[in-house]
Design an enzyme around this catalytic site. Structure first.
Site, PDB file in Angstrom:
ATOM      1  N   LYS A  78      37.638  42.332  37.730  1.00  0.00           N
ATOM      2  CA  LYS A  78      37.815  41.643  36.442  1.00  0.00           C
ATOM      3  C   LYS A  78      39.277  41.230  36.296  1.00  0.00           C
ATOM      4  O   LYS A  78      40.188  42.013  36.612  1.00  0.00           O
ATOM      5  CB  LYS A  78      37.414  42.590  35.315  1.00  0.00           C
ATOM      6  CG  LYS A  78      37.483  41.978  33.921  1.00  0.00           C
ATOM      7  CD  LYS A  78      37.040  42.986  32.862  1.00  0.00           C
ATOM      8  CE  LYS A  78      37.050  42.411  31.460  1.00  0.00           C
ATOM      9  NZ  LYS A  78      36.648  43.394  30.440  1.00  0.00           N
ATOM     10  N   SER A 153      32.987  41.878  27.501  1.00  0.00           N
ATOM     11  CA  SER A 153      33.910  40.894  28.041  1.00  0.00           C
ATOM     12  C   SER A 153      33.896  40.811  29.567  1.00  0.00           C
ATOM     13  O   SER A 153      34.401  39.848  30.125  1.00  0.00           O
ATOM     14  CB  SER A 153      35.339  41.235  27.587  1.00  0.00           C
ATOM     15  OG  SER A 153      35.702  42.526  28.036  1.00  0.00           O
ATOM     16  N   SER A 177      32.224  46.665  26.934  1.00  0.00           N
ATOM     17  CA  SER A 177      32.372  45.502  27.813  1.00  0.00           C
ATOM     18  C   SER A 177      31.915  45.681  29.254  1.00  0.00           C
ATOM     19  O   SER A 177      31.867  44.701  29.992  1.00  0.00           O
ATOM     20  CB  SER A 177      33.822  45.034  27.814  1.00  0.00           C
ATOM     21  OG  SER A 177      34.059  44.268  26.672  1.00  0.00           O
TER      22      SER A 177
END
Ligand code: GLN
Length: 489
Positions: A78, A153, A177
């Site tokens: 990420k 996210s 997330s």
């Protein structure tokens, strides 16, 4: 079966047996990315040359007799986790050109274990969001239905795993997330206990809540990846100095006599009936496997959302103060130093980040601190107390991960409260610092995945993995792969 569809543990067997090479596997995944990522848009940065080089090095190490679970396995990171020499944007204009000089500890551990890094995945700006639509660059699309969000996210990581664009990925979970996008994309997402994984090199959003987690195709892979990245790190004073167990030892399939709590507050009016049905059916599977199912209560659940949206923005407003255009990131030169700060931050941050900075600054300001921030901290303690009491009665807690399946791109962008509500079932665990894992437990009538959450006490990852694995082995949801339907359909 395509190589990109393999799980980590399946790929390792083939690699160890010499049936495939890491270079072949990595090339197959890169080809897959080139074939589908223009539709999925999971990646912000790709590093194919470096990946192939790491893969060849892994092949050489294997020829010399080395073997380890991640040796030669292609993974994604990420884009809020620092990678030396590779851009780390946090999905934000303000860090668009930022290239960290060092690796996050979690990344360094993956590399030391021989993993191959494919690139950086899309995220809501500074991990603030539930759909990746808050990325400053572009939204990611759900591989199960490209007109829908992958969640957020860590939506880029979730979509990449689901679409076969990596074998596993790192995400981060401040309020859900890792778990929420895992649920939306039909994969496994594990948020470890606060402090289980070093946050060194994870760009801070809300420091008392942030935790790096793993996103994989099945529970075994989650246990493997967690084992590699977990453990004490002198560079993160909040990382726990307790030994890392062999998480794969939890994968026995035997849950006889385990006590599973079902919190009544997690089945709320307004949730999608198919989600409730799928989770209730899953509980029957657990009962058939010999677990004892008990109804429990987590009475302060209703307060989790307001408490989170005071504490997380408060911490974010302090953490994001460092982006002033002086040392790194975007700089928009103004008429004076103060104007330079204003211009830089005005241009660099998107609307959701600005909203959080304002909320947080307000909640911390003199005169409001006691009424908002301090009160929220007290209620946070009550929420943690709910879990402490529950875990005196049960080994794990099972509930839906999200109230609905993946929503349409654009559906909630103009309504922050609706967006925030997609995390109602995940926020409490971050406030309490405990661990949780989402795994697939069915599909709705639209063909969208449904996620179920298994929560454990602090450092209860073994119990969580044990229950999740037993359920997974009794079902076949985790073997399904998305067809990648096109947006124009
Ligand atoms: N969706 C939540 C938020 O917007 C949680 C985000 C996260 O876990 N990083 O803050």
């Amino acid at each position: 079966m395509h190589l990109y569809d393999l799980t980590i543990h399946e790929a390792r067997k083939l690699l160890d047996a010499g049936e495939i090479s890491a270079a072949e596997l990595t090339q197959a995944v890169i080809d897959r990315i080139l074939a589908v990522d223009n539709a999925v848009k999971a990646y912000l940065t790709l590093t194919p040359e470096e990946a192939l080089e790491q893969a060849r090095a892994a092949d050489a190490a294997r020829r010399e007799g080395r073997s380890s679970p991640l040796l030669g396995i292609p993974v994604a990171i990420k884009d809020i986790i620092c990678t030396a020499g590779i851009p780390t944007t946090c999905g934000s204009r303000i860090l668009e050109n930022f290239i960290p000089p060092y690796d996050a500890t979690a990344v360094a551990r993956l590399k030391a274990a021989g993993a191959v890094i494919l690139g950086k995945t899309n995220t809501d700006e500074f991990a603030m969001g539930s759909s990746t639509e808050n990325s400053a660059f572009f939204p990611t699309h759900n591989p199960w239905d490209l007109t829908r969000v992958p969640g957020g996210s860590s939506g880029g990581s979730a979509a990449a795993v689901a679409a076969g664009e990596c074998l596993g990925a790192l995400g981060t979970d401040t309020g859900g997330s890792v778990r929420q996008p895992a649920a939306f994309c039909g994969i496994v997402g594990l948020k470890p206990t606060y402090g289980r994984v070093s946050r060194y090199g994870l760009v801070a959003f809300a420091s008392s809540l942030d935790q790096i987690g793993v996103m994989t195709k099945d529970v075994t892979d989650a246990a493997i990846m967690l084992g590699v990245i977990a453990g004490h790190d002198p560079l993160d004073s909040t990382s726990l100095d307790v030994p890392v167990p062999d998480y794969t030892a939890a994968l026995t399939g035997d849950i006889r006599g385990m006590r599973v709590g079902v919190p009544k507050e997690y089945f709320i009016p307004g949730m999608q009936p198919e989600v409730e049905d799928a989770v209730r059916t899953a509980l029957e599977v657990l009962a058939d496997l010999g677990a004892e199912i008990l109804e429990i209560s987590l009475p302060h659940t209703d307060y989790a959302l307001p408490v989170y949206y005071l504490i997380a923005p408060a911490e974010a407003s302090a953490n994001l103060a460092r982006y002033d255009g002086v040392r790194y990131g975007l700089r928009v030169v103004g008429d004076s130093l103060e104007d330079t700060y204003k211009q830089t931050r005005g241009h660099g941050f998107g609307p959701e980040v600005k909203r959080r900075i304002m909320l947080g600054t307000y909640a911390l300001s003199a005169g409001y601190y006691d009424a908002y921030y301090l009160k929220a901290q007290k209620v946070r303690t009550l929420i943690k107390g709910d879990f402490d009491r529950a875990f005196e009665q049960v080994d794990v807690i099972v509930a839906p991960t999200t109230p609905t399946t993946a929503f349409r791109i654009g559906e909630k962008v103009d309504d922050p409260i609706q967006m925030y509500l997609s995390d109602v079932f995940t926020l409490s665990m971050n406030l309490a610092g405990i661990c949780g894992l989402s795994l697939p437990c069915g599909f709705d009538s639209q063909g969208l995945p449904i996620g179920m959450q298994v929560m454990g006490p602090a450092l209860g990852e073994m119990a969580v993995l044990r229950v999740a694995y037993a359920y997974e082995q009794a079902t076949d949801w985790h073997t399904r792969r998305p067809p990648i339907r096109s947006a124009g359909r």
